[in-house]
Design a protein around this motif. Structure first.
Motif, PDB file in Angstrom:
ATOM      1  N   PRO A  49       9.175  39.871  30.190  1.00 23.23           N
ATOM      2  CA  PRO A  49       9.624  38.696  30.940  1.00 23.23           C
ATOM      3  C   PRO A  49      11.067  38.370  30.603  1.00 23.23           C
ATOM      4  O   PRO A  49      11.485  38.416  29.440  1.00 23.23           O
TER       5      PRO A  49
ATOM      6  N   THR B 169      12.243  32.664  34.541  1.00 26.79           N
ATOM      7  CA  THR B 169      11.435  32.226  35.675  1.00 26.79           C
ATOM      8  C   THR B 169      12.360  31.773  36.795  1.00 26.79           C
ATOM      9  O   THR B 169      13.442  31.239  36.549  1.00 26.79           O
TER      10      THR B 169
ATOM     11  N   LEU C 293      12.623  31.068  29.705  1.00 25.97           N
ATOM     12  CA  LEU C 293      11.199  31.170  29.407  1.00 25.97           C
ATOM     13  C   LEU C 293      10.725  30.053  28.476  1.00 25.97           C
ATOM     14  O   LEU C 293       9.602  29.565  28.596  1.00 25.97           O
TER      15      LEU C 293
ATOM     16  N   TRP D 161       8.809  26.623  29.380  1.00 29.05           N
ATOM     17  CA  TRP D 161       7.391  26.451  29.684  1.00 29.05           C
ATOM     18  C   TRP D 161       6.478  26.630  28.476  1.00 29.05           C
ATOM     19  O   TRP D 161       5.258  26.564  28.626  1.00 29.05           O
TER      20      TRP D 161
ATOM     21  N   LEU E 230       2.287  29.768  38.284  1.00 23.61           N
ATOM     22  CA  LEU E 230       3.179  30.881  37.964  1.00 23.61           C
ATOM     23  C   LEU E 230       2.680  32.137  38.673  1.00 23.61           C
ATOM     24  O   LEU E 230       1.502  32.494  38.586  1.00 23.61           O
TER      25      LEU E 230
ATOM     26  N   GLU F 251       7.188  37.925  40.891  1.00 22.07           N
ATOM     27  CA  GLU F 251       8.340  37.893  41.786  1.00 22.07           C
ATOM     28  C   GLU F 251       8.033  38.632  43.091  1.00 22.07           C
ATOM     29  O   GLU F 251       8.573  38.293  44.142  1.00 22.07           O
TER      30      GLU F 251
ATOM     31  N   TRP G 274       6.504  28.772  40.354  1.00 26.75           N
ATOM     32  CA  TRP G 274       7.564  29.583  39.775  1.00 26.75           C
ATOM     33  C   TRP G 274       7.139  31.047  39.715  1.00 26.75           C
ATOM     34  O   TRP G 274       5.950  31.353  39.655  1.00 26.75           O
TER      35      TRP G 274
ATOM     36  N   LEU H 115       7.678  34.773  37.688  1.00 32.28           N
ATOM     37  CA  LEU H 115       8.111  35.388  36.438  1.00 32.28           C
ATOM     38  C   LEU H 115       8.933  36.632  36.752  1.00 32.28           C
ATOM     39  O   LEU H 115       8.431  37.567  37.388  1.00 32.28           O
TER      40      LEU H 115
END
Length: 354
Positions: free
Chosen positions: A231, A234, A245, A248, A309, A312, A329, A331
């Motif tokens: 990751p 976001t 990141l 969250w 979440l 993409e 959102w 990732l």
């Protein structure tokens, strides 16, 4: 969960049909190996990123990484893709001209749109005949090289470098042909590859299992390259906003994914320190509807989620179905080559130098 997702065991009672499928694939490969069929050549170097199995092995993030490497060397890159499950399967679609996005997921497919968004200077196009598509692109744009997305079995187009990905989380996927398992062709086809990359190589035991399976087929002095997907940040599904990141950490997240390896996505989120309070998991390339969104919003609210979440890849399909104020959102994942990066970079550089 679909049977064809990574991690599912082979179905022994389908090995008969699988053998027929494998024989047909082998016959086709023999045709190319012996010159019965010829591969078209483009006037620029072609690098293919592919795999041996159905289901997600991480081709899209690896394609993005290679495009970034090539552009850093000053090259103008075109990405050619089939555009799986797009609405206009027989048409050529220009997804990006290297300056702007020209098509969405319904017209172009999920992965090409994501590649175009992440690589805004690359020309991205989709079409079922990649050789004809390549000539069509080269007639319109001045590019130095082509990256072929999901091209290992597309032997109708000559490539200068064949990179094959194998998912460390899916050793079982190498055991049987479709429909009994997930192999697209007999495993010995990996001997055509110039480079093997084991993806999702976070767990060393999983990696060793895959290495042993490949070693029985692909006898090479060079060890397979290893890569992980980590990751990076976001991105708001609705707005042009990026958050770190750490924003969250400790928050309650409801997950939404329609990708080839949802288990990998869930594992990545958990490792970030978020509390996963539920998930909506769909088949790869799923087309979401308003009823899906309303159901997931209600479930996330009941679970006390602070955010939804998603991946993409899914974000482009979800955005038109959301409304202002929805805290959804995506990732963003980055590919990190943990073993063999110098060798892979050298192969890519030599592949485009001809």
């Amino acid at each position: 969960m679909s049977f064809l997702e990574p991690g599912r065991p082979a179905r022994a009672w389908l090995r008969g049909p699988a053998a027929l499928y494998g024989a047909a694939a082998q016959l086709r490969n023999w045709g190319y190996d012996r010159g019965w069929f010829t591969a078209a050549r483009l006037p620029v170097p072609v690098i293919s990123v592919g795999n041996m199995t159905v289901g997600g092995t991480g081709k899209t993030p690896v394609v993005i990484l290679l495009v970034e490497w090539l552009e850093a060397e000053g090259r103008r890159v075109a990405v050619l893709s089939r555009g799986y499950r797009r609405s206009r399967a027989d048409e050529r679609v220009l997804v990006s001209d290297g300056t702007r996005l020209l098509a969405g997921p319904p017209e172009a497919g999920d992965e090409p749109v994501l590649i175009a968004r992440r690589c805004p200077r690359a020309v991205v196009a989709v079409g079922s005949d990649r050789a004809a598509l390549g000539r069509w692109v080269l007639d319109r744009f001045s590019v130095d090289c082509v990256v072929l997305d999901d091209g290992f079995q597309h032997r109708a187009l000559h490539r200068d470098l064949d990179i094959v990905l194998v998912d460390a989380m899916d050793a079982g996927g190498l055991e049987a042909m479709v429909p009994a398992g997930r192999l697209r062709e007999p495993l010995k086809g990996v001997t055509r590859a110039d480079a093997l990359v084991i993806t999702r190589a976070d767990d060393k035991q999983e990696v060793q299992t895959v290495r042993r399976r490949l070693a029985s087929i692909h006898r090479s002095e060079a060890q397979p390259i290893e890569a992980v997907f980590r990751p990076h940040c976001t991105v708001s599904v609705l707005a042009d906003e990026v958050r770190a990141l750490d924003t969250w950490r400790g928050k309650r997240a409801w997950l939404v994914s329609g990708i080839g390896n949802s288990a990998s996505f869930n594992r990545s989120v958990t490792a970030l320190g978020l509390v996963v309070c539920g998930a909506g998991t769909f088949r790869d390339h799923y087309r979401y509807g308003k009823h899906d969104i309303e159901r997931m919003k209600a479930e996330a609210k009941r679970a006390g989620a602070d955010l939804v979440l998603t991946t993409e890849k899914d974000a482009g399909k979800l955005a038109p179905l959301l409304v202002a104020g929805d805290n959804w959102w995506a990732l963003r994942i980055a590919t990190v080559v943990t073993q063999g990066e110098a060798r892979l970079r050298d192969l890519v550089s030599r592949g485009v130098e001809g």
